[in-house]
Design an enzyme around this catalytic site. Structure first.
Site, PDB file in Angstrom:
ATOM      1  N   ASP A  42       0.843  -1.191   0.000  1.00 50.87           N
ATOM      2  CA  ASP A  42       0.000   0.000   0.000  1.00 50.87           C
ATOM      3  C   ASP A  42       0.882   1.246   0.000  1.00 50.87           C
ATOM      4  OD1 ASP A  42      -1.015  -0.837   3.347  1.00 50.87           O
ATOM      5  OD2 ASP A  42       0.726   0.330   2.726  1.00 50.87           O
TER       6      ASP A  42
ATOM      7  N   LYS B 244      -3.709   3.030  -0.847  1.00 54.69           N
ATOM      8  CA  LYS B 244      -4.969   3.488  -0.272  1.00 54.69           C
ATOM      9  C   LYS B 244      -4.721   4.825   0.398  1.00 54.69           C
ATOM     10  CE  LYS B 244      -6.810  -0.403   1.360  1.00 54.69           C
ATOM     11  NZ  LYS B 244      -6.389  -1.159   2.510  1.00 54.69           N
TER      12      LYS B 244
ATOM     13  N   GLY C 106       2.264  -0.858   5.917  1.00 55.09           N
ATOM     14  CA  GLY C 106       2.948   0.044   6.837  1.00 55.09           C
ATOM     15  C   GLY C 106       2.686  -0.383   8.278  1.00 55.09           C
ATOM     16  N   GLY C 107       3.684  -0.191   9.132  1.00 55.16           N
ATOM     17  CA  GLY C 107       3.507  -0.486  10.551  1.00 55.16           C
ATOM     18  C   GLY C 107       3.293  -1.967  10.800  1.00 55.16           C
ATOM     19  N   ASP C 108       2.275  -2.288  11.567  1.00 52.29           N
ATOM     20  CA  ASP C 108       1.926  -3.674  11.874  1.00 52.29           C
ATOM     21  C   ASP C 108       0.653  -4.042  11.105  1.00 52.29           C
ATOM     22  OD1 ASP C 108       2.301  -6.030  13.977  1.00 52.29           O
ATOM     23  OD2 ASP C 108       0.162  -5.630  13.754  1.00 52.29           O
TER      24      ASP C 108
ATOM     25  N   ALA D  34       3.125   2.360  13.993  1.00 54.82           N
ATOM     26  CA  ALA D  34       3.483   3.785  14.005  1.00 54.82           C
ATOM     27  C   ALA D  34       3.606   4.307  15.433  1.00 54.82           C
ATOM     28  CB  ALA D  34       2.455   4.588  13.218  1.00 54.82           C
TER      29      ALA D  34
ATOM     30  N   MET E 193      -4.572   8.274  12.055  1.00 54.51           N
ATOM     31  CA  MET E 193      -5.465   8.830  11.029  1.00 54.51           C
ATOM     32  C   MET E 193      -6.316   9.983  11.565  1.00 54.51           C
ATOM     33  SD  MET E 193      -6.701   5.212   9.346  1.00 54.51           S
ATOM     34  CE  MET E 193      -6.795   4.318  10.889  1.00 54.51           C
TER      35      MET E 193
HETATM   36  N1  SAH Z   1      -0.755  -0.530  10.248  1.00 56.28           N
HETATM   37  C1  SAH Z   1      -0.240   0.798  10.488  1.00 56.28           C
HETATM   38  C2  SAH Z   1      -1.316   1.843  10.582  1.00 56.28           C
HETATM   39  C3  SAH Z   1      -2.071   2.075   9.307  1.00 56.28           C
HETATM   40  S1  SAH Z   1      -3.274   3.343   9.457  1.00 56.28           S
HETATM   41  C4  SAH Z   1       0.621   0.777  11.750  1.00 56.28           C
HETATM   42  O1  SAH Z   1       0.609  -0.204  12.499  1.00 56.28           O
HETATM   43  O2  SAH Z   1       1.327   1.764  11.983  1.00 56.28           O
HETATM   44  C5  SAH Z   1      -2.398   4.725   8.800  1.00 56.28           C
HETATM   45  C6  SAH Z   1      -2.041   5.707   9.897  1.00 56.28           C
HETATM   46  O3  SAH Z   1      -0.915   5.239  10.621  1.00 56.28           O
HETATM   47  C7  SAH Z   1      -1.648   7.062   9.396  1.00 56.28           C
HETATM   48  O4  SAH Z   1      -2.781   7.859   9.087  1.00 56.28           O
HETATM   49  C8  SAH Z   1      -0.884   7.601  10.574  1.00 56.28           C
HETATM   50  O5  SAH Z   1      -1.770   8.035  11.585  1.00 56.28           O
HETATM   51  C9  SAH Z   1      -0.179   6.358  11.077  1.00 56.28           C
HETATM   52  N2  SAH Z   1       1.210   6.250  10.564  1.00 56.28           N
HETATM   53  C10 SAH Z   1       1.705   5.292   9.787  1.00 56.28           C
HETATM   54  N3  SAH Z   1       3.021   5.487   9.549  1.00 56.28           N
HETATM   55  C11 SAH Z   1       3.359   6.612  10.218  1.00 56.28           C
HETATM   56  C12 SAH Z   1       4.571   7.345  10.369  1.00 56.28           C
HETATM   57  N4  SAH Z   1       5.714   6.971   9.795  1.00 56.28           N
HETATM   58  N5  SAH Z   1       4.530   8.471  11.147  1.00 56.28           N
HETATM   59  C13 SAH Z   1       3.397   8.869  11.741  1.00 56.28           C
HETATM   60  N6  SAH Z   1       2.221   8.212  11.624  1.00 56.28           N
HETATM   61  C14 SAH Z   1       2.204   7.102  10.872  1.00 56.28           C
END
Ligand code: SAH
Length: 252
Positions: free
Chosen positions: A37, A59, A90-92, A121, A171
Site C-alpha cells: 500500500d 490506499k 505500513g507499521g503492523d 506507528a 489517522m
Molecule cells: N498498520 C499501520 C497503521 C495504518 S493506518 C501501523 O501499524 O502503523 C495509517 C495511519 O498510521 C496514518 O494515518 C498515521 O496516523 C499512522 N502512521 C503510519 N506510519 C506513520 C509514520 N511513519 N509516522 C506517523 N504516523 C504514521
C-alpha cells in the site's frame, strides 16, 4: 496443478528499513510478488530482488484505488496460482491495517497465511520522539484509536485519555478539530499536553507539541500532513530537551 502458495501479511514498520524485522527483510528479499500500500517507503521496496513483481494497491484517505474485496481476491488468486505473495503493509498488519480481513479471506479460501508483525506507528513514533507511551510517574495505560472512523462523534472514548493515561490517535490529522472538541466535551482538560508526530522514523520527521485546546490550530498552522499520529497525555510533556531542539518545536 501448481502447489498453492502462501500469503504473508508482513509489517513494514514506520518507514526506516532498519526497523524491519529480519523475517520481513528476508521475505521481501525473496518475494516473487509484493502487494503493497501507499505507506510503504521506496527504500523498503528497494530490498526486493530484481525479478520481484510489485502491485500497488495504494490506499489514501479518500481515494481507494482498490476495494478491499478486490485486494483479498488478488492475494488468493496469486497464491492459488502457486506463488508466494508478500502483502506488505505500513507499521503492523494487525493495527488499523486490515490484516485481519485479509487473513480471514485467506483462511476462507483455504490458502495458507502467515502474519509477520511490524513496528506500529505508535511504537516507532514514540521511540523516535522519545515519548514514553507508559511511564511509572505519568501513565499506566495506553490506547490506540482511529480518528477517521465513521461515526467519530458517536464513538465512546470516555476514560481513554486523561491523567495517568496515554491516547494515541491514528489517522486523526483531518479530524483534529472534532477530536479536540470531543475529548474536551468528555471532560479532558484543555491544557492537557499533546504531541503530533509526522513522518515518524523517516528523515523528514517532525515532532510538534502543544496543548489539547490548541491542537486544531497547531495542525493547521504547521500544515501537518498524513502520515501523522496525535498523542495525548502527560507523557508528551516529559521529553528530553535535546530531542526538543532537534525537532521543529511548537509550544502553544
Ligand atoms: N498498520 C499501520 C497503521 C495504518 S493506518 C501501523 O501499524 O502503523 C495509517 C495511519 O498510521 C496514518 O494515518 C498515521 O496516523 C499512522 N502512521 C503510519 N506510519 C506513520 C509514520 N511513519 N509516522 C506517523 N504516523 C504514521
Amino acid at each position: 496443478m501448481a502447489k498453492t502458495g502462501t500469503i504473508y501479511l508482513v509489517g513494514a514498520g514506520p518507514g526506516d528499513p532498519d526497523l524491519l524485522t529480519l523475517r520481513a527483510a528476508r521475505l521481501i528479499n525473496r518475494a516473487q510478488i509484493i502487494v503493497h500500500d501507499g505507506l510503504v517507503e521506496p527504500a523498503i521496496l528497494a530490498l526486493a530482488g530484481r525479478d520481484t513483481r510489485f502491485i500497488s494497491v495504494a490506499k489514501r484517505r479518500s481515494q481507494h484505488t482498490m476495494p478491499q474485496d478486490d485486494i483479498n481476491a488478488l492475494l488468493v488468486r496469486e497464491a492459488r496460482a502457486g506463488r508466494d505473495v508478500v502483502r506488505l503493509k505500513g507499521g503492523d498488519p494487525l493495527v488499523f491495517g486490515r490484516g485481519g480481513e485479509e487473513a480471514e479471506a485467506a483462511r476462507a479460501a483455504g490458502v495458507p497465511v502467515e502474519i509477520v508483525p511490524g513496528i506500529s506507528a505508535a511504537n516507532g513514533a514514540a521511540a523516535a520522539a522519545q515519548i514514553a507511551l507508559t511511564h511509572r510517574d505519568a501513565s499506566s495505560m495506553v490506547t490506540f484509536v482511529a480518528g477517521q472512523c465513521k461515526g467519530l462523534t458517536e464513538q465512546d472514548w470516555s476514560g481513554l485519555a486523561g491523567k495517568g493515561r496515554t491516547l494515541v490517535i491514528y489517522m486523526g490529522v483531518k479530524t483534529a478539530p472534532q477530536i479536540a472538541e470531543k475529548l474536551m466535551a468528555e471532560g479532558l482538560a484543555p491544557d492537557m499536553p499533546v504531541a503530533v508526530i509526522e513522518n515518524a522514523a523517516r528523515p523528514q520527521m517532525r515532532v510538534l507539541r502543544g496543548l489539547l485546546a490548541g491542537l486544531p490550530e497547531l495542525v493547521t498552522r504547521q500544515r501537518v500532513k498524513s502520515p501523522a499520529l496525535i498523542v495525548i497525555g502527560e507523557v508528551t510533556a516529559r521529553e528530553d530537551q535535546s530531542v526538543a531542539q532537534l525537532a521543529a518545536e511548537a509550544v502553544l
